[in-house]
Design a protein around this motif. Sequence first.
Motif, PDB file in Angstrom:
ATOM      1  N   ASP A 184      -9.383  -8.152   4.962  1.00  0.00           N
ATOM      2  CA  ASP A 184      -9.700  -9.047   6.067  1.00  0.00           C
ATOM      3  C   ASP A 184     -11.209  -9.248   6.197  1.00  0.00           C
ATOM      4  N   ARG A 185     -11.976  -8.191   5.953  1.00  0.00           N
ATOM      5  CA  ARG A 185     -13.427  -8.281   6.172  1.00  0.00           C
ATOM      6  C   ARG A 185     -14.227  -8.614   4.905  1.00  0.00           C
ATOM      7  N   TYR A 186     -13.768  -8.104   3.754  1.00  0.00           N
ATOM      8  CA  TYR A 186     -14.540  -8.287   2.515  1.00  0.00           C
ATOM      9  C   TYR A 186     -13.798  -9.070   1.424  1.00  0.00           C
ATOM     10  N   GLY A 187     -12.565  -9.401   1.686  1.00  0.00           N
ATOM     11  CA  GLY A 187     -11.788 -10.128   0.688  1.00  0.00           C
ATOM     12  C   GLY A 187     -10.895  -9.239  -0.145  1.00  0.00           C
ATOM     13  N   THR A 227      -3.196   2.025   2.662  1.00  0.00           N
ATOM     14  CA  THR A 227      -2.784   0.631   2.885  1.00  0.00           C
ATOM     15  C   THR A 227      -3.488   0.028   4.102  1.00  0.00           C
ATOM     16  N   ALA A 228      -3.689   0.822   5.169  1.00  0.00           N
ATOM     17  CA  ALA A 228      -4.386   0.305   6.351  1.00  0.00           C
ATOM     18  C   ALA A 228      -5.839  -0.007   6.007  1.00  0.00           C
ATOM     19  N   ALA A 229      -6.503   0.882   5.257  1.00  0.00           N
ATOM     20  CA  ALA A 229      -7.899   0.664   4.864  1.00  0.00           C
ATOM     21  C   ALA A 229      -8.019  -0.562   3.958  1.00  0.00           C
ATOM     22  N   ALA A 230      -7.073  -0.717   2.990  1.00  0.00           N
ATOM     23  CA  ALA A 230      -7.108  -1.866   2.082  1.00  0.00           C
ATOM     24  C   ALA A 230      -6.855  -3.169   2.851  1.00  0.00           C
ATOM     25  N   ASN A 231      -5.987  -3.122   3.874  1.00  0.00           N
ATOM     26  CA  ASN A 231      -5.705  -4.309   4.696  1.00  0.00           C
ATOM     27  C   ASN A 231      -6.952  -4.713   5.488  1.00  0.00           C
ATOM     28  N   TYR A 232      -7.659  -3.715   6.028  1.00  0.00           N
ATOM     29  CA  TYR A 232      -8.907  -3.977   6.755  1.00  0.00           C
ATOM     30  C   TYR A 232      -9.966  -4.553   5.809  1.00  0.00           C
ATOM     31  N   ALA A 233     -10.117  -3.952   4.615  1.00  0.00           N
ATOM     32  CA  ALA A 233     -11.120  -4.414   3.653  1.00  0.00           C
ATOM     33  C   ALA A 233     -10.823  -5.843   3.192  1.00  0.00           C
ATOM     34  N   MET A 260       1.264  -2.780  -1.092  1.00  0.00           N
ATOM     35  CA  MET A 260       0.274  -3.844  -0.970  1.00  0.00           C
ATOM     36  C   MET A 260       0.738  -5.115  -1.701  1.00  0.00           C
ATOM     37  N   LYS A 261       1.392  -4.925  -2.828  1.00  0.00           N
ATOM     38  CA  LYS A 261       1.897  -6.070  -3.581  1.00  0.00           C
ATOM     39  C   LYS A 261       2.982  -6.801  -2.784  1.00  0.00           C
ATOM     40  N   GLN A 262       3.872  -6.033  -2.155  1.00  0.00           N
ATOM     41  CA  GLN A 262       4.931  -6.631  -1.337  1.00  0.00           C
ATOM     42  C   GLN A 262       4.362  -7.388  -0.141  1.00  0.00           C
ATOM     43  N   LYS A 263       3.294  -6.864   0.441  1.00  0.00           N
ATOM     44  CA  LYS A 263       2.718  -7.453   1.650  1.00  0.00           C
ATOM     45  C   LYS A 263       1.636  -8.484   1.354  1.00  0.00           C
ATOM     46  N   GLY A 264       1.294  -8.665   0.093  1.00  0.00           N
ATOM     47  CA  GLY A 264       0.268  -9.640  -0.262  1.00  0.00           C
ATOM     48  C   GLY A 264      -1.148  -9.175   0.022  1.00  0.00           C
ATOM     49  N   ILE A 265      -1.381  -7.855  -0.023  1.00  0.00           N
ATOM     50  CA  ILE A 265      -2.724  -7.303   0.220  1.00  0.00           C
ATOM     51  C   ILE A 265      -3.415  -7.085  -1.140  1.00  0.00           C
ATOM     52  N   PRO A 266      -4.568  -7.699  -1.358  1.00  0.00           N
ATOM     53  CA  PRO A 266      -5.243  -7.557  -2.657  1.00  0.00           C
ATOM     54  C   PRO A 266      -5.841  -6.163  -2.860  1.00  0.00           C
ATOM     55  N   GLY A 267      -6.044  -5.807  -4.128  1.00  0.00           N
ATOM     56  CA  GLY A 267      -6.645  -4.505  -4.465  1.00  0.00           C
ATOM     57  C   GLY A 267      -6.124  -3.990  -5.783  1.00  0.00           C
TER      58      GLY A 267
END
Length: 257
Positions: free
Chosen positions: A245-248, A237-243, A166-173
């Motif tokens: 997009d929808r919730y920040g 990672t897929a769930a965090a990417n979706y969250a 997630m860090k490499q792809k820029g996905i927050p969490g």
Amino acid sequence: MPKNTQNPGHGRLTRLTKQHKIALAGVATLGAAALAFSAVPGDAGTTTNDAASSAHVAYSSEPIKDVKASVTDQLAGASVKAEAIQAKADAKAKAAKAAAKAKADAAAKKKAAAAAAAKKKAEAARKAKAKKAASRAAQRVKLQPVAATTYANNLNGWINHALAIMKQKGIPGSYNGLYKNIMRESSGNPSAVNGWDVNAVNGTPSIGLLQVIQPTFNAYHVSGTSTNIYDPVANITAAANYAADRYGSIDNVNSAY
């Protein structure tokens, strides 16, 4: 006998042309004749075998004076002409010498410019070579294999692995945001399947650690992870990417999503 190099007039006379020498000889002969003619007395007489009496011939000195003046003038004119010819030759030699010097200077300048250009080109080639070598060295350093990080095959390992991706792809969490939602949705069981909710009724049951349905997994799948929805890291990672997009962020999810 050594040549006389101190008398400039000697060199000038030696360069007189054949025509000039003939002219001067003629003038000298004419002068000698005039002088001899002037030496004859005015009352001198001539006799012949047939002459019965002698006749006296009188000569005037005025024509002789004119001849002398003419000879002097011709000699002076010849000298002036010789000097003019010599001056012209000297000027021509001087001009030729100046032209040769200019040509030599131009050649030297051209040679210096060519040498400077060659030096500049060699320096540029040296710098380019050094830069290329430095680039190769940097690339080798960049391409050096990095020891792969290993993660434990448990919930803690799955979360940490997912966070790295997630860090490499820029996905927050965060770890806590993932952990609380995993425990609420599946209690940490990667094989969990919800067979009773509306998604199940619609034929797309919620699956895995964060209970993701197949269409959502496909839409938000993170490249580099498994395409199997049951894979723990791919599911997280897929769930965090979706969250995101929808919730920040997955950290903002506190209930069913």
